[in-house]
Design an enzyme around this catalytic site. Structure first.
Site: not given
Length: 310
Positions: A113, A206, A277
């Site tokens: 992330s 992502e 995630h």
């Protein structure tokens, strides 16, 4: 190919740092992860101050988060730095980190992330890092396989993955370095000191909790800046909790958006890869060489140990 070295692989008894370099984290949320590292993996955990502080939405002020990360980078006894969580904040401090001591005693940097900014910086310095579950997420439901993939990678047994085919996949194969991470961060870093060179690379992406029109805009940013032109391959991970306008709708989902923007290229592309995630967030070695194959039957991605350990 950028020359890449591996930090020394871990062994039982090694010291690893756990800290929160971005958003605030509840200490009790990272305790199960710390216990996994100590009781099951046999590591000694050094806890950063940012695990138990807060400053608005951040774990601490920029200055204190920078100091916590800098201390971990500078400590030669720490063999890996594992983030507690992401959120937002790494790009506020990444340019002020001093990696001189890191270069003298390289160590693994682990996270995903918002940690994409740190992984990109490590790659620029010529060292592999690991996009993988963090202390807060590594014990969540469905994370068992992902946790084991991180353990294997940290301890020197590089994993390989095989997943089912997806209707949007484009067949092909490649052997190249792997780069990537969070799509928002990759687009955000274009034009900065941590911009990632994707030419000849296997790129993985992502994201989470973005409006579909903004997802489209980020893909356009990658395309306009040439980040999609010369890929060796594209691994499309999980795009979770994506949002749409109420009326009118955007008209495409995340995978359809990506497929539209890479339609003019001929490199292999796979969708629905277990990275992102989600619980099953497999470890991805940023900077590592990998063999990537997309066929009508399956997708395989296998990391190769043809880099130099230091």
């Amino acid at each position: 190919m950028n020359p890449i070295q591996f930090p020394a692989f871990l062994k039982p008894g090694d010291r690893v740092g756990v800290l929160a370099p971005a958003s605030i984290v509840k200490y009790e949320d990272v305790v199960p992860g710390i216990r996994l590292f100590t009781e099951q993996w046999g590591l000694e955990v050094v806890e950063g101050k940012t695990l138990s502080t807060s400053f608005n939405q951040f774990s601490a002020s920029d200055e204190d988060r920078l100091a916590d990360m800098q201390q971990m980078l500078d400590d030669p006894s720490i063999k890996a730095i594992i983030a507690a969580r992401g959120g937002y904040g790494c790009s506020r401090i990444v340019d002020n980190l001093n990696f001189d001591k890191f270069l003298e005693n390289p160590k693994w940097i682990v996270g995903f992330s918002d940690l994409t900014a740190f992984l990109a910086r490590t790659f620029q310095l010529g060292y592999a890092s690991i996009h993988a579950p963090m202390a807060k997420t590594i014990t969540c439901a469905g994370a068992e396989v992902a946790a084991e993939s991180l353990r294997q990678m940290l301890f020197g047994a590089l994993p390989g993955y095989e997943i089912a085919a997806h209707p949007l996949n484009r067949a092909g194969h490649a052997s190249a370095q792997v780069v990537g991470g969070n799509l928002c961060l990759l687009a955000h870093m274009i034009g900065s000191e941590t911009e990632t060179n994707t030419d000849g690379k296997i790129l993985f992406i992502e994201d989470i909790n973005e409006y579909l029109y903004n997802h489209d805009r980020m893909m356009i940013q990658l395309k306009r800046s040439g980040k999609l032109d010369k890929l060796a391959g594209l691994v499309v991970g999980q795009f979770t909790d994506m949002k749409d306008n109420n009326s009118p709708t955007f008209g495409k989902d995340s995978y359809e958006i990506i497929a539209e923007h890479v339609a003019g290229f001929d490199y292999p592309v796979c969708y629905d890869f277990p990275v992102g995630h989600v619980g099953d967030n497999r470890a991805m070695g940023v900077g590592m060489q990998a063999a990537f194959k997309v066929s009508e039957q399956a997708v395989t991605l296998r990391f190769l140990s043809n880099s130099t350990a230091v």
